[in-house]
Design an enzyme around this catalytic site. Sequence first.
Site, PDB file in Angstrom:
ATOM      1  N   ASP A  40     -23.460  14.387  57.146  1.00 18.80           N
ATOM      2  CA  ASP A  40     -22.897  15.758  57.816  1.00 18.80           C
ATOM      3  C   ASP A  40     -24.044  15.983  58.837  1.00 18.80           C
ATOM      4  O   ASP A  40     -25.027  16.045  58.769  1.00 18.80           O
ATOM      5  CB  ASP A  40     -23.021  16.804  56.764  1.00 18.80           C
ATOM      6  CG  ASP A  40     -22.260  18.056  56.864  1.00 18.80           C
ATOM      7  OD1 ASP A  40     -22.117  18.461  58.011  1.00 18.80           O
ATOM      8  OD2 ASP A  40     -21.607  18.512  56.022  1.00 18.80           O
ATOM      9  N   THR A  82     -17.373  20.954  59.894  1.00 18.17           N
ATOM     10  CA  THR A  82     -17.426  20.200  58.450  1.00 18.17           C
ATOM     11  C   THR A  82     -16.000  20.035  58.055  1.00 18.17           C
ATOM     12  O   THR A  82     -15.878  18.795  57.655  1.00 18.17           O
ATOM     13  CB  THR A  82     -18.373  20.953  57.396  1.00 18.17           C
ATOM     14  OG1 THR A  82     -19.582  21.098  58.195  1.00 18.17           O
ATOM     15  CG2 THR A  82     -18.394  19.984  56.226  1.00 18.17           C
ATOM     16  N   ASN A 103     -13.730  25.859  58.314  1.00 21.06           N
ATOM     17  CA  ASN A 103     -14.268  25.644  56.967  1.00 21.06           C
ATOM     18  C   ASN A 103     -13.542  26.750  56.207  1.00 21.06           C
ATOM     19  O   ASN A 103     -13.470  26.812  54.962  1.00 21.06           O
ATOM     20  CB  ASN A 103     -16.038  26.106  57.052  1.00 21.06           C
ATOM     21  CG  ASN A 103     -16.552  24.772  57.324  1.00 21.06           C
ATOM     22  OD1 ASN A 103     -16.161  23.701  57.337  1.00 21.06           O
ATOM     23  ND2 ASN A 103     -17.804  25.179  57.771  1.00 21.06           N
ATOM     24  N   ASP A 165     -18.475  21.247  48.419  1.00 21.92           N
ATOM     25  CA  ASP A 165     -17.387  20.886  47.579  1.00 21.92           C
ATOM     26  C   ASP A 165     -16.281  20.294  48.678  1.00 21.92           C
ATOM     27  O   ASP A 165     -15.717  19.334  48.311  1.00 21.92           O
ATOM     28  CB  ASP A 165     -16.850  22.316  46.995  1.00 21.92           C
ATOM     29  CG  ASP A 165     -16.724  23.444  47.828  1.00 21.92           C
ATOM     30  OD1 ASP A 165     -16.264  23.249  49.144  1.00 21.92           O
ATOM     31  OD2 ASP A 165     -17.401  24.355  47.865  1.00 21.92           O
ATOM     32  N   ASP A 306     -27.016  18.374  57.248  1.00 25.58           N
ATOM     33  CA  ASP A 306     -26.590  19.515  57.913  1.00 25.58           C
ATOM     34  C   ASP A 306     -27.292  20.587  57.794  1.00 25.58           C
ATOM     35  O   ASP A 306     -27.852  21.404  58.528  1.00 25.58           O
ATOM     36  CB  ASP A 306     -25.106  19.671  57.222  1.00 25.58           C
ATOM     37  CG  ASP A 306     -24.487  20.976  58.221  1.00 25.58           C
ATOM     38  OD1 ASP A 306     -24.181  20.588  59.255  1.00 25.58           O
ATOM     39  OD2 ASP A 306     -23.980  22.009  57.564  1.00 25.58           O
ATOM     40  N   HIS A 354     -19.472  15.867  62.568  1.00 25.34           N
ATOM     41  CA  HIS A 354     -19.657  16.402  63.635  1.00 25.34           C
ATOM     42  C   HIS A 354     -21.056  16.518  64.311  1.00 25.34           C
ATOM     43  O   HIS A 354     -21.841  15.793  63.564  1.00 25.34           O
ATOM     44  CB  HIS A 354     -19.500  18.185  63.725  1.00 25.34           C
ATOM     45  CG  HIS A 354     -20.232  18.658  62.477  1.00 25.34           C
ATOM     46  ND1 HIS A 354     -21.414  18.859  62.562  1.00 25.34           N
ATOM     47  CD2 HIS A 354     -19.735  19.087  61.282  1.00 25.34           C
ATOM     48  CE1 HIS A 354     -22.051  19.373  61.445  1.00 25.34           C
ATOM     49  NE2 HIS A 354     -20.956  19.456  60.634  1.00 25.34           N
TER      50      HIS A 354
END
Length: 545
Positions: A40, A82, A103, A165, A306, A354
């Site tokens: 991430d 994400t 998201n 999640d 992240d 990303h």
Amino acid sequence: MSRIKILTVACLLTASTAFAQQPAQKSVPRPKLVVGMVVDQMRWDYLYRYYDRYTADGGFKRMLNDGFTCENTLIPYTPTITACGHTCAYTGSVPAVHGIIGNAWYNRATGKSTYCTDDSTVTAIGGSDAAGRMSPRNMLTTSIADELRIATNFRGKTIGIALKDRGAILPAGHSANAAYWYDGVTGNFMTSTYYMNRLPSWVDAFNNQKLPAKYLSQPWNTLYPINTYLQSTADDKPYEGRFKGQNNSAFPHELAGMMGNSFGLLSSTPFGNTFTLEFAKKAVENENLGKSPVTDFLAVSLSSTDYVGHQHGPNSIEIEDTYLRLDKDLGEFFRYLDQKVGKGQWLFFITADHGVAHVPGFLQENRLPGGAWDDAAMVKAINGKIDAKFGIKKAILSAYNYQLTLDKAALKESGKAEEIKEFIIDEVKASPGIANAFDLHKMGSTALPEPQKSMMTNGYNVQRSGDIMVVLLPGWIDGGATGTTHGIWNPYDAHIPLVWMGWGIKHGKTNRTTAMTDIAPTVAALLRIQMPSGNVGHVIEEVTK
């Protein structure tokens, strides 16, 4: 019989005999296990920025020296966020098709936001209630893991694992045997009734080790002497985010005193990645992944990179230390797979959902263009002007994903819908940090340079997207005085790593432009299975040769 006929018959008999003597292929050649990994917020340049510091037996040098790297892999849509990234990598599709446009997004039907994996029909298993009402049902297409399940008549297993999640659920697809994510309240890996009615005993046993408490009982200090972190800025910068209770951003970070009543802090440290990979090992062992006659799939997302990146930025000692630690963790994970599954028997790819922008303070410190834009403040100001001018209290309902959603009913009732919309666009364009703003419903006739136009088209979903697109200037972020973020079309957010390794992969690289959406069809080609149902990507033929 003529001589020509005799020779023809003889040749046919010889060919048929030779063909009959060739051993029949018993099955389609496939690896025992496919491991897909998303790091991430990993910028492509992290592969090389810290290369000299990665260890010889670590993960990144093994990938680059043994595997095949696609050096110019780009995300072909916006927003670069994400949930979209995890979904696109595994579906070969784009938000316009698979429906995961961020998201979260504004839901006109409910007048509220919808989280990407929200599902009120399921309940938590092994964790807190709010963290457990999750499933992949908002994703409109299959993933490559779904297609592998279909191709093996659901005999192969698929498991998704991440702290987030969405990082576990969306890659694993609709038909996964399980997806597990981290509950920061309890410090446990959990799931939902979408997958099962109780946690397997091995997950309970892993949770009972209470590893988050152990990780957080020690301070986070640098892996190596701090004066060796020459690829990073000075340790304490005013534009870095601070841990709660700390009066600076310097090492060491004392973690134990900041836990409070929750274990969510683990995600903001490199130990979150270590914890995730330890759980992944247990999944391989206890679910016997790679041991059955058909191919299994393990989708792992490493989320801590992240959290650390958002708080400290891509030029911080914290992010350098996180990647140096991750390098060691990956090397150990690869050796584990060699031992448990067999070297050369598992197919691996690694990518990112990303990249990330530089912290505006860092840019300004070095006389580089950039700044911070406050979307909430802008919306409040524009709504105030519309109220005064047109008598509509809240014309702009939300500002998700660099898109403004308008109150269409109120605008229509005013009889001045187009005038108000143009007023909003003009006001947005006049705001600091804005490069452009336009009506998403008129994107086809809007003058936009490439790749902006195709990326924004790919990110526009008719049912779920907003009405006005906001385009920031290069270097500008939607944020505040500390930390950074991502989400727009620019290369720092859209240029991601893609490295393949293991079963069927020859060492090499390509500098040809490839796309995140090419990952799933390439996996499909390697496995000789159907590509996902919304796929728009193309096979990277250099990888399959």
